[in-house]
Design a protein around this motif. Structure first.
Motif, PDB file in Angstrom:
ATOM      1  N   ARG A   1       6.972 -13.684  72.907  1.00 29.35           N
ATOM      2  CA  ARG A   1       7.295 -13.632  74.223  1.00 29.35           C
ATOM      3  C   ARG A   1       5.747 -13.735  74.739  1.00 29.35           C
ATOM      4  NH1 ARG A   1       6.891 -10.789  78.870  1.00 29.35           N
ATOM      5  NH2 ARG A   1       6.025  -8.860  77.713  1.00 29.35           N
ATOM      6  N   ARG A   2       4.818 -12.835  74.333  1.00 28.08           N
ATOM      7  CA  ARG A   2       3.510 -12.891  74.890  1.00 28.08           C
ATOM      8  C   ARG A   2       2.514 -13.802  74.686  1.00 28.08           C
ATOM      9  NH1 ARG A   2       1.254  -6.664  76.058  1.00 28.08           N
ATOM     10  NH2 ARG A   2       3.309  -5.692  76.674  1.00 28.08           N
ATOM     11  N   VAL A   3       2.683 -14.313  73.564  1.00 26.75           N
ATOM     12  CA  VAL A   3       1.705 -15.381  73.195  1.00 26.75           C
ATOM     13  C   VAL A   3       2.034 -16.739  73.828  1.00 26.75           C
ATOM     14  CG1 VAL A   3       2.837 -16.356  70.999  1.00 26.75           C
ATOM     15  CG2 VAL A   3       0.306 -16.658  71.339  1.00 26.75           C
ATOM     16  N   ASN A   4       3.466 -16.850  73.869  1.00 27.89           N
ATOM     17  CA  ASN A   4       3.994 -18.205  74.371  1.00 27.89           C
ATOM     18  C   ASN A   4       3.698 -18.085  75.999  1.00 27.89           C
ATOM     19  OD1 ASN A   4       4.843 -20.165  72.173  1.00 27.89           O
ATOM     20  ND2 ASN A   4       5.747 -18.180  71.516  1.00 27.89           N
ATOM     21  N   ASN A   5       4.045 -17.052  76.517  1.00 27.41           N
ATOM     22  CA  ASN A   5       3.898 -16.871  78.046  1.00 27.41           C
ATOM     23  C   ASN A   5       2.203 -17.106  78.354  1.00 27.41           C
ATOM     24  OD1 ASN A   5       4.893 -16.286  80.719  1.00 27.41           O
ATOM     25  ND2 ASN A   5       3.825 -14.293  80.458  1.00 27.41           N
ATOM     26  N   ALA A   6       1.353 -16.682  77.463  1.00 26.96           N
ATOM     27  CA  ALA A   6      -0.025 -16.950  77.762  1.00 26.96           C
ATOM     28  C   ALA A   6      -0.388 -18.382  77.687  1.00 26.96           C
ATOM     29  CB  ALA A   6      -0.959 -16.112  76.829  1.00 26.96           C
TER      30      ALA A   6
ATOM     31  N   GLU B   1       3.433 -26.466  74.530  1.00 26.47           N
ATOM     32  CA  GLU B   1       2.890 -25.790  73.290  1.00 26.47           C
ATOM     33  C   GLU B   1       4.008 -24.570  72.904  1.00 26.47           C
ATOM     34  OE1 GLU B   1      -1.227 -25.178  71.898  1.00 26.47           O
ATOM     35  OE2 GLU B   1      -1.718 -26.890  73.362  1.00 26.47           O
ATOM     36  N   THR B   2       4.232 -24.195  71.731  1.00 25.76           N
ATOM     37  CA  THR B   2       5.097 -23.196  71.197  1.00 25.76           C
ATOM     38  C   THR B   2       4.140 -22.594  69.835  1.00 25.76           C
ATOM     39  OG1 THR B   2       7.137 -24.181  72.433  1.00 25.76           O
ATOM     40  CG2 THR B   2       7.290 -22.280  70.664  1.00 25.76           C
TER      41      THR B   2
ATOM     42  N   ILE C   1      -1.535 -13.260  66.479  1.00 24.99           N
ATOM     43  CA  ILE C   1      -2.400 -12.049  66.379  1.00 24.99           C
ATOM     44  C   ILE C   1      -3.733 -12.457  66.767  1.00 24.99           C
ATOM     45  CG2 ILE C   1      -3.326 -10.170  64.896  1.00 24.99           C
ATOM     46  CD1 ILE C   1      -0.398 -10.117  63.806  1.00 24.99           C
ATOM     47  N   GLN C   2      -4.085 -13.519  66.294  1.00 23.70           N
ATOM     48  CA  GLN C   2      -5.645 -13.842  66.646  1.00 23.70           C
ATOM     49  C   GLN C   2      -5.753 -14.224  68.051  1.00 23.70           C
ATOM     50  OE1 GLN C   2      -5.672 -17.170  63.655  1.00 23.70           O
ATOM     51  NE2 GLN C   2      -6.479 -15.821  61.990  1.00 23.70           N
ATOM     52  N   MET C   3      -4.807 -14.821  68.548  1.00 27.94           N
ATOM     53  CA  MET C   3      -4.819 -15.497  69.958  1.00 27.94           C
ATOM     54  C   MET C   3      -4.823 -14.036  70.944  1.00 27.94           C
ATOM     55  SD  MET C   3      -2.521 -18.821  70.372  1.00 27.94           S
ATOM     56  CE  MET C   3      -3.050 -18.770  72.357  1.00 27.94           C
ATOM     57  N   LEU C   4      -3.953 -13.197  70.451  1.00 32.41           N
ATOM     58  CA  LEU C   4      -3.699 -11.967  71.461  1.00 32.41           C
ATOM     59  C   LEU C   4      -4.885 -10.610  71.237  1.00 32.41           C
ATOM     60  CD1 LEU C   4      -0.036 -11.499  71.498  1.00 32.41           C
ATOM     61  CD2 LEU C   4      -1.467 -12.501  73.475  1.00 32.41           C
ATOM     62  N   GLY C   5      -5.417 -10.798  70.088  1.00 35.66           N
ATOM     63  CA  GLY C   5      -6.445  -9.527  69.728  1.00 35.66           C
ATOM     64  C   GLY C   5      -5.622  -8.189  69.203  1.00 35.66           C
ATOM     65  N   LEU C   6      -6.418  -7.445  68.875  1.00 36.72           N
ATOM     66  CA  LEU C   6      -6.003  -6.355  68.480  1.00 36.72           C
ATOM     67  C   LEU C   6      -5.439  -5.490  69.683  1.00 36.72           C
ATOM     68  CD1 LEU C   6      -8.636  -5.159  65.695  1.00 36.72           C
ATOM     69  CD2 LEU C   6      -6.194  -5.733  65.433  1.00 36.72           C
TER      70      LEU C   6
ATOM     71  N   PRO D   1       3.108 -33.240  64.241  1.00 36.08           N
ATOM     72  CA  PRO D   1       2.551 -32.505  65.350  1.00 36.08           C
ATOM     73  C   PRO D   1       3.347 -31.268  65.643  1.00 36.08           C
ATOM     74  CG  PRO D   1       2.482 -34.883  65.705  1.00 36.08           C
ATOM     75  CD  PRO D   1       3.249 -34.746  64.341  1.00 36.08           C
ATOM     76  N   LEU D   2       4.848 -31.260  65.581  1.00 33.04           N
ATOM     77  CA  LEU D   2       5.343 -30.145  65.721  1.00 33.04           C
ATOM     78  C   LEU D   2       5.319 -29.054  65.071  1.00 33.04           C
ATOM     79  CD1 LEU D   2       8.077 -28.792  67.383  1.00 33.04           C
ATOM     80  CD2 LEU D   2       9.429 -29.784  65.514  1.00 33.04           C
ATOM     81  N   ARG D   3       4.860 -29.404  63.744  1.00 32.58           N
ATOM     82  CA  ARG D   3       4.731 -28.183  62.723  1.00 32.58           C
ATOM     83  C   ARG D   3       3.411 -27.526  63.214  1.00 32.58           C
ATOM     84  NH1 ARG D   3       5.871 -30.810  56.756  1.00 32.58           N
ATOM     85  NH2 ARG D   3       7.332 -32.269  57.389  1.00 32.58           N
ATOM     86  N   GLN D   4       2.300 -28.384  63.353  1.00 33.79           N
ATOM     87  CA  GLN D   4       1.181 -28.007  63.997  1.00 33.79           C
ATOM     88  C   GLN D   4       1.314 -27.018  65.164  1.00 33.79           C
ATOM     89  OE1 GLN D   4      -1.339 -31.400  64.420  1.00 33.79           O
ATOM     90  NE2 GLN D   4      -2.136 -31.332  62.451  1.00 33.79           N
ATOM     91  N   ARG D   5       2.030 -27.509  66.165  1.00 33.68           N
ATOM     92  CA  ARG D   5       2.180 -26.724  67.506  1.00 33.68           C
ATOM     93  C   ARG D   5       2.835 -25.342  67.171  1.00 33.68           C
ATOM     94  NH1 ARG D   5       3.963 -31.604  69.572  1.00 33.68           N
ATOM     95  NH2 ARG D   5       6.262 -30.941  69.673  1.00 33.68           N
ATOM     96  N   LEU D   6       3.838 -25.340  66.386  1.00 31.36           N
ATOM     97  CA  LEU D   6       4.818 -24.083  65.993  1.00 31.36           C
ATOM     98  C   LEU D   6       3.785 -22.901  65.310  1.00 31.36           C
ATOM     99  CD1 LEU D   6       8.280 -25.365  64.935  1.00 31.36           C
ATOM    100  CD2 LEU D   6       7.520 -24.239  67.096  1.00 31.36           C
ATOM    101  N   ALA D   7       3.107 -23.780  64.393  1.00 30.65           N
ATOM    102  CA  ALA D   7       2.160 -22.817  63.581  1.00 30.65           C
ATOM    103  C   ALA D   7       0.806 -22.471  64.272  1.00 30.65           C
ATOM    104  CB  ALA D   7       1.844 -23.387  62.195  1.00 30.65           C
ATOM    105  N   GLY D   8       0.650 -23.003  65.273  1.00 32.98           N
ATOM    106  CA  GLY D   8      -0.761 -22.725  66.260  1.00 32.98           C
ATOM    107  C   GLY D   8      -1.888 -23.494  65.521  1.00 32.98           C
ATOM    108  N   ARG D   9      -1.840 -24.542  64.879  1.00 33.10           N
ATOM    109  CA  ARG D   9      -2.830 -25.255  64.250  1.00 33.10           C
ATOM    110  C   ARG D   9      -3.086 -26.310  65.229  1.00 33.10           C
ATOM    111  NH1 ARG D   9      -0.059 -23.867  59.478  1.00 33.10           N
ATOM    112  NH2 ARG D   9       0.812 -26.172  59.355  1.00 33.10           N
ATOM    113  N   SER D  10      -4.535 -26.717  65.283  1.00 33.16           N
ATOM    114  CA  SER D  10      -4.997 -27.991  66.042  1.00 33.16           C
ATOM    115  C   SER D  10      -5.058 -29.138  65.124  1.00 33.16           C
ATOM    116  CB  SER D  10      -6.255 -27.599  66.926  1.00 33.16           C
ATOM    117  OG  SER D  10      -7.148 -27.162  65.749  1.00 33.16           O
TER     118      SER D  10
END
Length: 601
Positions: A344-349, A358-359, A367-372, A592-601
């Protein structure tokens, strides 16, 4: 002769008019029309000369059998008249004529349902459900006040020009007891039994309105009750030839109300009302009814309680090395509440930062995007186990979560090459979001749904009875299906349209076609895993046939056979009840869909 001439010349005299039929009266009342006649009661339209107005008179079919019985009848009718609710018609007068008691209502309140149905075309289902819902509101209030109707008929509903419904005749058709009984004692027991019969008659009333014809060709609903199982042999279900198409949720609600198995029916007017209102609101407004109530609960107590303690020990330190993120990802995936909160948090961000298309469904990337700090904040926002649940409900939630985790593991094991394991796991989890949330926020409703799914006891007429499907059971309890609830929450969390498509399970009654896109592949993989887990929950004799049937459904579409399925179901070295770490995806050229879901550019 003169006499004859006189007759010929005399002016013609008209024949005397026939004598007018004598007025039928009941005491001071002029009886103008019989509105309803049943085995238990009569309803008349009368004129009250004393007050110069028309009234509706409700009276029992049988006269009380003693002075004590008459006194008890009048006392109960007076008590019922003091129950005030917008959907209970106010009583104009209570009295008796030669030991025949009656309750009078102002005719200006409106016309009876019988009269409305005779005067206009059949109402659309939404209007019909609205009328019955209003009736249930008043009836539930009366039941909770210790009163019953006992003779609900189409003439028991009075509808005004603004479609406001009121119930008339409360406590008119009282139970007939021997003259020497203790009325207080027997009445208390009789009210409880009669309240359930009232609810059944409301179900018959809904069937009557939606079908556009009398149930079992009987105008008296009490006669229908006597013919229905278990008293008789008849089954009452809403037919398919109706004046208007009936939506599946409303059909399920109507059929549950008159189910041949008494344990499957609504026993409380409130339960019936809740299901009907849930459908009405969902049908009238976008995301209405139970969806609005669920979203309100999410705001107040969160989606699920956390099962993880001591998160600060794992988030200590400043770096986010790959090994550290991988270990945290494993930990997070073991806690469904924390997993969903990070999704919820990462996709809301992402949405807030202008990346609405993106999803992300990969915990390491989240975790990498939101940080500790973000991870710690997400963990702190969750309620500790078991939240507000009582022990029995908490155990049921734990069992549902274990089944969902098992489905996620199976989906990971069965996924085609090139797909991220965490993504597959999370899509399978999200396909169960509605089930998880209902179990947590509406545990009583979840229990009702489970009971309706269980097949009833076999009988001579039905040696192999079937329970309701999960979808029909959810319709009958909530007025909405579980997938719709889960999809509404996912939309509320800001997840994209592609994910909303993937979190819808493949319908059980629809064929499985080969996937055309990655989204189709992911959705079918999760659906297959969920159906396998459902099959594992069947009685032992039906378990393997269920697994084989699910495998045949998906074999061609996903390129899987029974051998691969059995290997996934019996991994051998894997500890049961744990969420395995996501295995690395085989090297492939990701879409492209797999990249978006996994968060890879």
């Amino acid at each position: 002769m003169q006499r004859s001439n006189f007759r010929q010349s005399a002016p013609a005299v008209s024949e005397p008019a026939p004598a007018a039929a004598p007025l039928k009266t009941f005491g001071r009342f002029e009886l103008r029309a019989l509105l309803s006649k049943s085995a238990r009661g009569l309803t008349w339209r009368v004129f009250d000369a004393r007050h110069g107005q028309e009234l509706m008179l409700c009276m029992p079919r049988e006269k009380p059998n003693s002075a004590g019985a008459l006194e008890h009848w009048l006392r109960m009718a007076q008590a019922g008249s003091r129950v005030q609710h917008p959907q209970l018609a106010p009583v104009f007068e209570i009295g008796q004529v030669e030991s025949w008691p009656y309750v009078a209502y102002d005719r200006a309140l409106g016309e009876t349902l019988d009269e409305r149905l005779a005067r206009q075309a059949a109402p659309v289902p939404l209007d019909a459900a609205g009328w019955v819902a209003q009736l249930l509101e008043g009836l539930a209030f009366a039941h909770e006040a210790g009163h019953a109707h006992r003779d609900i008929q189409t003439a028991s509903l009075v509808i005004d020009a603004g479609d406001k419904v009121r119930l008339i005749g409360l406590e008119v058709a009282q139970e007939v007891f021997p003259a020497n009984v203790d009325f207080t004692t027997v009445t208390r027991r009789a009210v409880r039994e009669s309240a359930e019969e009232d609810v059944l008659c409301v179900g018959l009333l809904l069937n009557r309105i939606l079908s556009g014809k009398p149930v079992l060709e009987q105008n008296d609903l009490q006669a229908v009750v006597q013919q229905m199982q278990p008293l008789g042999r008849e089954m009452v279900r809403l037919g398919w030839e109706t004046p208007h198409p009936i939506p599946d949720p409303l059909r399920a609600i109507c059929n549950r109300a008159t189910d041949r198995q008494t344990r499957q029916r609504y026993h409380l007017a409130r339960s019936f009302l809740r299901a009907l209102d849930g459908w009405r609101q969902a049908a009238s407004y976008d995301d209405g009814g139970p969806i609005v109530l669920l979203l309100d609960k999410l705001q107040r107590i969160g989606h699920l309680p956390t099962t993880t303690t001591g998160m600060h020990r794992f988030t200590a330190g400043s770096g986010l090395e790959a090994q550290h993120a991988s270990a945290l990802s494993e930990l997070v995936l073991k806690d469904m509440a924390l997993t969903l909160e990070l999704v919820r948090r990462v996709n809301n961000a992402l949405k807030q930062n202008g990346h609405a298309g993106e999803t992300i469904l990969n915990m390491q990337r989240a975790i990498q995007m939101l940080g500790l700090d973000g991870l710690q904040g997400a963990a702190n926002a969750l309620k500790p186990w078991p939240g507000p649940l009582q022990p029995v409900a908490a155990e049921m939630l734990r069992q549902v979560m274990a089944r969902v985790a098992k489905a996620g593991q199976l989906a990971q094991a069965l996924r085609p090459a090139g797909y991220d394991g965490e993504v597959v796991y999370l899509i399978t989890l999200m396909q169960n979001l509605g089930r998880l949330l209902v179990q947590y926020h509406f545990p009583d409703d979840a229990q009702q749904i489970r009971q309706l799914i269980l097949p009833p006891e076999p009988t001579e007429d039905q040696p192999h009875p079937q329970g309701l499907s999960e979808q029909a059971a959810a319709y009958a309890v909530l007025g909405a299906d579980l997938d719709a609830l889960g999809a509404a929450v996912a939309r509320h969390w800001g997840l994209g349209d592609e994910l909303l498509q993937m979190v819808r399970r493949q319908p059980l009654d629809a064929p499985v076609h080969p996937p055309r896109t990655d989204a189709d592949t992911l959705r079918l993989t999760g659906s297959f895993a969920n159906e396998l887990v459902d099959a594992l929950g069947l009685p032992e004799a039906r378990r393997r046939p269920g697994v084989e049937a699910a495998t045949r459904r998906y074999a061609k579409a996903l390129g899987l056979g029974l051998r691969e399925v059995m290997e996934a179901l019996n991994p051998g070295a894997q500890r049961p009840g744990t969420v395995p770490a996501a295995s690395p995806a085989p090297a492939a050229s990701p879409s492209p869909l797999r990249q978006r879901l996994a968060g890879r550019s």
